[in-house]
Design an enzyme around this catalytic site. Structure first.
Site, mmCIF file in Angstrom:
data_model
loop_
_atom_site.group_PDB
_atom_site.id
_atom_site.type_symbol
_atom_site.label_atom_id
_atom_site.label_comp_id
_atom_site.label_asym_id
_atom_site.label_seq_id
_atom_site.Cartn_x
_atom_site.Cartn_y
_atom_site.Cartn_z
ATOM 1 N N GLY A 1 -31.616 17.853 -5.771
ATOM 2 C CA GLY A 1 -32.771 17.645 -4.898
ATOM 3 C C GLY A 1 -32.447 16.909 -3.619
ATOM 4 O O GLY A 1 -33.355 16.607 -2.846
ATOM 5 N N GLU B 1 -26.541 16.556 -9.776
ATOM 6 C CA GLU B 1 -26.323 18.009 -9.669
ATOM 7 C C GLU B 1 -26.961 18.581 -8.400
ATOM 8 O O GLU B 1 -27.906 19.342 -8.467
ATOM 9 C CB GLU B 1 -26.873 18.705 -10.918
ATOM 10 C CG GLU B 1 -28.281 18.261 -11.282
ATOM 11 C CD GLU B 1 -28.743 18.782 -12.633
ATOM 12 O OE1 GLU B 1 -27.921 18.807 -13.558
ATOM 13 O OE2 GLU B 1 -29.915 19.160 -12.727
ATOM 14 N N GLY C 1 -27.503 20.936 -5.099
ATOM 15 C CA GLY C 1 -27.196 22.298 -4.665
ATOM 16 C C GLY C 1 -27.260 22.345 -3.144
ATOM 17 O O GLY C 1 -26.253 22.349 -2.446
ATOM 18 N N ARG C 2 -28.512 22.308 -2.627
ATOM 19 C CA ARG C 2 -28.767 22.457 -1.200
ATOM 20 C C ARG C 2 -27.866 21.579 -0.324
ATOM 21 O O ARG C 2 -27.310 22.049 0.661
ATOM 22 C CB ARG C 2 -30.232 22.069 -0.940
ATOM 23 C CG ARG C 2 -30.644 22.137 0.501
ATOM 24 C CD ARG C 2 -31.975 21.416 0.738
ATOM 25 N NE ARG C 2 -32.938 21.641 -0.299
ATOM 26 C CZ ARG C 2 -33.809 22.648 -0.312
ATOM 27 N NH1 ARG C 2 -33.840 23.494 0.687
ATOM 28 N NH2 ARG C 2 -34.648 22.788 -1.310
ATOM 29 N N CYS D 1 -42.864 44.907 6.216
ATOM 30 C CA CYS D 1 -44.291 45.195 6.339
ATOM 31 C C CYS D 1 -45.129 44.124 5.659
ATOM 32 O O CYS D 1 -45.744 44.366 4.607
ATOM 33 C CB CYS D 1 -44.597 46.571 5.766
ATOM 34 S SG CYS D 1 -43.903 47.818 6.827
HETATM 35 N N1 LLP Z 1 -30.927 20.825 -10.930
HETATM 36 C C1 LLP Z 1 -31.958 21.540 -11.379
HETATM 37 C C2 LLP Z 1 -32.346 21.446 -12.775
HETATM 38 C C3 LLP Z 1 -32.672 22.364 -10.488
HETATM 39 O O1 LLP Z 1 -33.706 23.063 -10.912
HETATM 40 C C4 LLP Z 1 -32.267 22.437 -9.144
HETATM 41 C C5 LLP Z 1 -32.976 23.292 -8.193
HETATM 42 C C6 LLP Z 1 -31.158 21.672 -8.733
HETATM 43 C C7 LLP Z 1 -30.520 20.870 -9.652
HETATM 44 C C8 LLP Z 1 -30.635 21.677 -7.328
HETATM 45 O O2 LLP Z 1 -31.582 21.283 -6.404
HETATM 46 P P1 LLP Z 1 -31.141 21.074 -4.883
HETATM 47 O O3 LLP Z 1 -30.129 19.977 -4.863
HETATM 48 O O4 LLP Z 1 -30.591 22.324 -4.354
HETATM 49 O O5 LLP Z 1 -32.386 20.691 -4.162
HETATM 50 N N2 LLP Z 1 -35.582 27.693 -3.471
HETATM 51 C C9 LLP Z 1 -36.000 26.361 -3.091
HETATM 52 C C10 LLP Z 1 -35.314 25.281 -3.919
HETATM 53 C C11 LLP Z 1 -35.512 25.476 -5.395
HETATM 54 C C12 LLP Z 1 -34.707 24.514 -6.204
HETATM 55 C C13 LLP Z 1 -34.676 24.921 -7.641
HETATM 56 N N3 LLP Z 1 -33.997 24.007 -8.475
HETATM 57 C C14 LLP Z 1 -35.759 26.162 -1.597
HETATM 58 O O6 LLP Z 1 -35.265 27.066 -0.951
HETATM 59 O O7 LLP Z 1 -36.105 25.121 -1.042
#
Ligand code: LLP
Length: 864
Positions: A710, A746, A748-749, A816
């Site tokens: 997150g 953990e 991601g982004r 569209c």
């Molecule tokens: N851990 C779990 C259990 C998760 O569900 C997620 C993301 C992450 C880690 C990684 O989160 P991050 O560090 O990337 O924020 N499609 C959306 C984001 C959805 C995130 C889903 N879960 C967007 O484009 O903003």
């Protein structure tokens, strides 16, 4: 030493929630002391604690809910106590047992108002207690002062019981005896915002924004040299900077203007704080805790020669208009009295008024009124007996604020022309000559504000070149903050990117160097970093080159589907399976069975798997994902905690989960919580960590605590990047309190968002009505984030990177759907067919979420 000046300094919730912030408070206090001033610190409750107390105060009948909130409050304060490194025995324990007594109190079931006030007051009583102990330990000798000894609330005529207890008024005025008595006791004090006593000696609250009000009262009573409001923004601006990035910092305002701006929209300062200071002639400054070097906004009496000038344009949304039509009104005695009697009867206070021969229209401000459909239909029914009624909502009230507004009318022709093109429901010019308000449909406000702001500057009504009044723009301040940062990698790679786009378009391009840079910044934060194991959440971008890069940087992997597990194993065949954490949600049984068979770590987030497939988990280690009851993140759709989210085991069900695990012979070795995505407050993970640690203490086999991902990245020019040093330091503090659990994260982004861009070519341009469209060959099927989350991605014309911006355009794709807008209201250089546009920050959740909608292939990916 009599005659020394007092300074009152107020700190809000986020400013008192971490050790780093308390160190700032200690520095600010010591600096005042060094200049020979006496200091009174006024503090709010720790961020989020008033909401937790509210759960108790407003759910008295639900003892379980009260106890849960009570535990969370205790855990929050104990963790800060540990983080501050304070001695074991502390007055905090006294307040925690007071909270316990209040939850036991017989007044709880009925949520008695006096009881509620006592419950709420504990937030400030506890934060100030911790603060006093910390400041003393830092060598700043600070005395704790009970605000209820000093601030006496007076019940007002017409004030209901609710307001008398929870939104009380303190008529504060300079009180030399009080100032002398306090000075006789010492030089530095800390007290609570938000609370006071009533003539019966009961605790009462000062309502919304009450800590500002307290600071104003104390400032007036002490006739302080100055009241400082320390907050998270640099001060007040000439417009809401999130909507108008060119809004200027207001460095100097008079009381009346500041009051008007605070009342008509700005949230930085509560308007109630200014009255006592104006009457006592005490100046107030708003300062930014992050950037103490900025002067902020100073509010004092008007200079005698103040020239008429617009200072700000503000907007209030959620305004309701009631229009009342009658033929019989003209010069009819008592018509208005009859009308207003109905508003009084329904407890509605009227804000703006416009009247004509046969019509009176008034506005109701949502912040002062409980305006819901029940109240409105009852009002309309009563009014219908005397006139024809029309309710117009939702509206926005756009207000120009400045001294001498009537003398400025000749400069406002451009502004009036803008409004002329819209349907304006009501115009009102205040009799104090400080404001001019236009009420329009709410949906029009956000687009209009930047235009109006620019027009006011152009017309020389908002004289931004006057450095005595106007400071830098929000955009400039953001740039200054970011100027230490490198320019984006894609600016350096422009030539290569243009060549790639001419080969094929649209196309995603990734920079592995950029991935590596982010990974290293993160891992080194708070060196040596408190995080024992980093997982990459590959849902953000599972491209094999990115997986390999992050493996080289030492990352393990977090997967949410069996296909993701298989992708990692295929890309990194030598990877130990225990370096894969499988965290699915509502996945079928077979996926768990396959993951366990492969030796991957498995996280469960429901009772169902243990209850129905217990034999799969016999003799296995499992991790438990918990829903801590709240969600966080950049959009509702990415918040993964709280009642509205499908993730995690609720706190109430943990015992049942443990019993099921024991029955089938599974060992719970880890706790996990991920509450959402795109979070920019470094405090968030510390709070999750503390909560998981206190839950883990009651369980025997826990080895690791995973505080989720997150981690956000700023996307708009005004957003601040996550403060990694603060994140690292705040986690390290908790680690010191709970060294036996390994800490996992953990993200991601954070690792990949800025490492990817989407290149697209201009297909067509079009003007329709007032709107200019730039069409490109990439649509929402390649990048769905703007349509799904209103996400903001920076867009530049890479072909004309150095040309000046021209018109405001809508950047749209070929799909569209009306929602196929990649960027709304962007300023770009004149775009021509074939130009290459670059959509930034597309490395996370871009290609990963693409589709073949309309049978258009999504943009393919290439790695530099
Ligand atoms: N851990 C779990 C259990 C998760 O569900 C997620 C993301 C992450 C880690 C990684 O989160 P991050 O560090 O990337 O924020 N499609 C959306 C984001 C959805 C995130 C889903 N879960 C967007 O484009 O903003």
């Amino acid at each position: 030493m009599p005659g020394r000046d007092w300074v009152v300094a107020k700190f809000g919730g986020t400013s008192v929630s971490t050790r780093a912030r308390w160190e700032t408070i200690a520095r600010i206090t010591a600096a005042h002391q060094a200049q020979g001033r006496r200091v009174l610190l006024v503090v709010s409750a720790l961020a989020g604690v008033t909401d937790l107390l509210k759960r108790i105060a407003e759910n008295g009948s639900d003892e379980a809910a009260c106890r849960m909130a009570q535990d969370e409050i205790a855990a929050r304060h104990r963790a800060l106590h540990a983080e501050l490194g304070l001695a074991r025995a502390n007055a905090l324990d006294g307040w925690l047992s007071r909270l316990d007594q209040l939850v036991d109190d017989s007044r709880r079931a009925a949520c008695a108002l006096a009881w509620q006030a006592e419950v709420f007051a504990l937030g400030e009583l506890m934060s100030s207690t911790l603060g006093a102990a910390f400041l003393c330990a830092q060598g700043v000798q600070t005395q704790w002062l009970d605000a209820r000894e000093c601030l006496l609330a007076h019940p007002l005529a017409n004030q209901g019981a609710w307001a008398r207890h929870l939104s009380a008024s303190v008529p504060a005025a300079p009180d030399a005896a009080f100032a002398a008595a306090l000075a006789a006791r010492g030089d530095i004090f800390i007290t609570q915002g938000f609370i006071a006593r009533n003539p019966a000696g009961e605790t009462v609250l000062l309502g919304r924004g009450g800590s500002d009000t307290s600071a104003g009262c104390f400032g007036a009573m002490l006739k302080a040299a100055c009241v400082e409001i320390w907050t998270d923004v640099p001060g007040m601006f000439s417009a809401n900077p999130r909507i108008v990035p060119d809004a200027r910092l207001l460095v100097r305002l008079d009381y009346e203007e500041a009051q008007e701006i605070a009342t008509t929209g700005a949230k930085v300062l509560h308007p109630r704080s200014l009255g006592p200071l104006r009457r006592a002639g005490v100046p107030l400054v708003i300062r930014d805790t992050h950037r103490p070097a900025l002067a902020g906004t100073e509010i004092r009496a008007a200079a005698p020669d103040a020239a008429p000038c617009v200072k700000a344009i503000s907007a209030r949304k959620g305004v309701t208009l009631v229009s009342m039509e009658t033929v019989g009104m003209w010069q009819q005695v008592g018509f208005l009295a009859d009308v207003f009697e109905q508003f009084r009867k329904h407890g509605l206070s009227v804000d703006l008024i416009g009247s004509a021969e046969t019509n009176v229209t008034v506005s109701l401000d949502p912040s002062e009124n409980l305006v819901n459909s029940d109240v409105l239909s009852a009002l309309a029914a009563d009014l219908a007996r005397i006139c024809r009624v029309k309710v117009i909502a939702p509206c926005a009230a756009i207000t120009l604020v400045g001294r001498g507004m009537r003398a400025l009318l000749h400069r406002l022709s451009g502004v009036l022309a803008e409004f002329g093109a819209l349907d304006v429901h009501l115009i009102s010019q205040s009799s104090n000559n400080l404001n001019l308000t236009f009420v329009i449909d709410e949906g029009l406000a956000d687009d209009l504000l930047p235009r109006l702001h620019a027009l006011l500057i152009h017309a020389d009504a908002l004289r931004v070149e006057d450095g005595a009044v106007f400071g830098p723009s929000w955009r400039q301040l953001g740039r200054d903050a970011a100027s230490a940062a490198e320019p984006a990698w894609w600016r350096r790679e422009r030539t290569r990117l243009l060549a790639l786009a001419s080969e094929q378009s649209p196309r995603y391009v990734y920079s592995l160097d950029a991935v590596r840079t982010q990974a290293r910044a993160l891992v080194r934060s708070g060196s040596p970093g408190p995080v024992d194991r980093w997982h990459y959440a590959l849902k953000a971008n599972p491209h094999p080159a990115i997986l390999r890069t992050l493996h080289e940087e030492g990352f393990a992997f977090e997967c949410v589907s069996l296909a993701e597990v298989e992708a990692v194993r295929a890309t990194l065949p030598g990877l130990a399976p225990e370096r894969i954490l499988f965290t699915p949600n509502f996945a079928p049984r077979a996926e768990y069975a396959a993951a366990l068979a492969a030796g991957v770590r498995v996280t469960l987030d429901a009772l169902h798997p243990l209850r129905h497939w217990g034999e799969l988990f016999g003799g296995r280690d499992v991790h438990l994902r918990i829903d801590l009851g709240v969600g966080r993140g950049h959009h509702d759709k990415v918040r993964t905690g709280g009642a509205g989210s499908k993730f995690g085991v609720a706190l109430d069900d943990i015992d049942a989960f443990r019993a099921l695990a024991q029955a089938c012979g599974a060992r719970i070795v880890g706790l996990h919580a991920h509450l959402g995505s795109g979070i920019l407050e470094p405090d968030h993970w510390r709070s999750v960590y503390v909560q998981l640690a206190s839950l883990a203490e009651g369980m025997d086999a826990i080895e690791s605590l995973d505080v989720g991902g997150g981690l956000g990245v700023p996307s708009r020019p005004d957003e601040q990047p996550l403060d990694l040093a603060e994140l690292g330091a705040s986690l390290a503090e908790v680690k010191r309190a709970y060294p036996r659990f390994a800490l996992w994260m953990e993200p991601g982004r954070f690792l990949v968002a800025d490492a990817g861009v989407l290149l697209a070519r201009v297909t067509q341009t079009k003007r329709k009505g007032h709107v200019q469209y730039v069409g490109i060959d990439a649509g929402m099927n390649s990048l769905i984030r703007p349509a799904l989350y209103e996400a903001w991605h920076g867009i530049v014309n890479l072909t004309r990177l150095d040309e000046p911006d021209a018109a405001m355009v809508q950047v749209v794709g070929p799909i569209c759907e009306t929602g196929d807008v990649l960027g709304a209201n962007r300023r770009l250089p004149e775009c021509r067919e074939g130009d290459v546009l670059l959509i930034a920050q597309a490395g996370a959740y871009g290609a990963a979420m693409a589709s073949r909608y309309n049978l258009r292939e999504p943009a393919p990916e290439v790695v530099l």
